[in-house]
Design a protein around this motif. Sequence first.
Motif, PDB file in Angstrom:
ATOM      1  N   LYS A   3      25.053  72.595 -46.847  1.00  7.33           N
ATOM      2  CA  LYS A   3      25.433  73.865 -46.234  1.00  7.33           C
ATOM      3  C   LYS A   3      25.735  73.661 -44.750  1.00  7.33           C
ATOM      4  N   VAL A   4      26.905  74.137 -44.303  1.00 11.45           N
ATOM      5  CA  VAL A   4      27.297  73.959 -42.905  1.00 11.45           C
ATOM      6  C   VAL A   4      27.950  75.235 -42.371  1.00 11.45           C
ATOM      7  N   ILE A   5      28.079  75.289 -41.043  1.00 15.36           N
ATOM      8  CA  ILE A   5      28.924  76.284 -40.386  1.00 15.36           C
ATOM      9  C   ILE A   5      29.910  75.523 -39.498  1.00 15.36           C
ATOM     10  N   GLY A   6      31.050  76.154 -39.179  1.00 16.13           N
ATOM     11  CA  GLY A   6      32.037  75.545 -38.293  1.00 16.13           C
ATOM     12  C   GLY A   6      32.016  76.205 -36.932  1.00 16.13           C
ATOM     13  N   VAL A   7      31.955  75.388 -35.874  1.00 18.64           N
ATOM     14  CA  VAL A   7      31.838  75.913 -34.499  1.00 18.64           C
ATOM     15  C   VAL A   7      32.959  75.354 -33.630  1.00 18.64           C
ATOM     16  N   ARG A   8      33.520  76.230 -32.800  1.00 20.63           N
ATOM     17  CA  ARG A   8      34.517  75.819 -31.801  1.00 20.63           C
ATOM     18  C   ARG A   8      33.956  76.059 -30.407  1.00 20.63           C
ATOM     19  N   PHE A   9      34.391  75.186 -29.470  1.00 16.95           N
ATOM     20  CA  PHE A   9      33.921  75.315 -28.087  1.00 16.95           C
ATOM     21  C   PHE A   9      35.020  75.772 -27.138  1.00 16.95           C
ATOM     22  N   ARG A  10      36.251  75.845 -27.627  1.00 16.62           N
ATOM     23  CA  ARG A  10      37.362  76.363 -26.824  1.00 16.62           C
ATOM     24  C   ARG A  10      38.384  76.974 -27.768  1.00 16.62           C
ATOM     25  N   THR A  11      39.242  77.836 -27.240  1.00 17.90           N
ATOM     26  CA  THR A  11      40.278  78.474 -28.048  1.00 17.90           C
ATOM     27  C   THR A  11      41.138  77.418 -28.733  1.00 17.90           C
ATOM     28  N   GLY A  13      40.365  75.008 -30.417  1.00 19.96           N
ATOM     29  CA  GLY A  13      39.819  73.659 -30.338  1.00 19.96           C
ATOM     30  C   GLY A  13      39.422  73.134 -31.708  1.00 19.96           C
ATOM     31  N   LYS A  14      39.006  71.888 -31.723  1.00 15.27           N
ATOM     32  CA  LYS A  14      38.568  71.262 -32.967  1.00 15.27           C
ATOM     33  C   LYS A  14      37.317  71.963 -33.496  1.00 15.27           C
ATOM     34  N   ILE A  15      37.201  72.027 -34.822  1.00 18.10           N
ATOM     35  CA  ILE A  15      36.035  72.661 -35.444  1.00 18.10           C
ATOM     36  C   ILE A  15      34.999  71.579 -35.761  1.00 18.10           C
ATOM     37  N   TYR A  16      33.760  71.817 -35.322  1.00 15.89           N
ATOM     38  CA  TYR A  16      32.663  70.885 -35.575  1.00 15.89           C
ATOM     39  C   TYR A  16      31.663  71.523 -36.538  1.00 15.89           C
ATOM     40  N   TYR A  17      31.113  70.688 -37.421  1.00 13.62           N
ATOM     41  CA  TYR A  17      30.131  71.174 -38.391  1.00 13.62           C
ATOM     42  C   TYR A  17      28.708  71.051 -37.850  1.00 13.62           C
ATOM     43  N   PHE A  18      27.905  72.091 -38.120  1.00 12.21           N
ATOM     44  CA  PHE A  18      26.482  72.073 -37.790  1.00 12.21           C
ATOM     45  C   PHE A  18      25.705  72.688 -38.954  1.00 12.21           C
ATOM     46  N   SER A  19      24.440  72.341 -39.031  1.00 14.31           N
ATOM     47  CA  SER A  19      23.584  72.912 -40.073  1.00 14.31           C
ATOM     48  C   SER A  19      22.999  74.237 -39.582  1.00 14.31           C
ATOM     49  N   PRO A  20      23.158  75.316 -40.359  1.00 13.73           N
ATOM     50  CA  PRO A  20      22.598  76.612 -39.927  1.00 13.73           C
ATOM     51  C   PRO A  20      21.088  76.683 -40.088  1.00 13.73           C
TER      52      PRO A  20
END
Length: 303
Positions: A3-11, A13-20
């Motif tokens: 299970k993951v979520i996708g996070v962006r740090f800029r408009t 920008g690349k999407i990074y996966y993290f565990s919720p």
Amino acid sequence: MIKVIGVRFRTAGKIYYFSPGKLHIKHGDKVIVETTRGVEFGTVVMGPKEVEDNEITQPLKPVIRIATEEDKQTEAKNKEKEKEAFEICLEKIRKHGLEMKLIDAEYTFDNNKVLFYFTADGRIDFRELVKDLAAVFRTRIELRQIGVRDETKIRGGIGICGRPLCCHTYLSEFAPVSIKMAKEQNLSLNPTKISGVCGRLMCCLTNEEETYEYLNSRLPSVGDMVNTIDGFRGEVQSLSVLRQIVKVIVTLENDEKEIREYKVSELKFKPRRKKNDVRLSKEEMRELAALEKNEGASKLDGE
């Protein structure tokens, strides 16, 4: 599956996966996460979902917390500090007489590092500049040289279509673009017609490339001989790729020539021949080659 979520740090920008983890996180939430750059403030652009283990770069880091109001205020203050940092860096660049163009300044959420993005024609010796900046900000300093496509992605603008630039609004990564795509879509090879704000080939050439390849594969080439549904044999004069219409020069019984339109399904012909390259001067080829120059992956999301 994990299970993951996708996070962006800029408009865009690349999407990074993290565990919720056990947190109830939804699309649009602001979160605090740890990356190789430090603790950062990001936006959830992909809600919790299950993905295959091989799609994840291990180790998968957990979300530290959902951003609080205090975190959001800290992020807003960082944005203000970035404007000040930008002006200070500009002044230091002028002081050192460096041939570089400053594009953006960025603080990590925990203020552990300040990143400065710049463009330059060649390699720049900025060691003394880094020392100067470190003395002012008293934190880690990173100067990152980027290409013209990344510069345009940061700055944004309006394309020749009248819409905001794709790279600034939704394109997370730059797809490879080639002159072949412009030829396949029968576009003018005038550099001013097929280049974007960045001076490179327009990214949108990739949007319809697959469709044009398919439609072109169903058509004869100009100059080919075809047999028509009404019993004539003639030469292809012109094509309408999107309408799948072919104009054919046919010879009537009285030896008069006439141009008639046919649907591609009403013609019989040999499979499409590979097009000959368009004849261009050496200077034109150099200009087109410059548009096609590949700068590699985006430097904005490198860690």
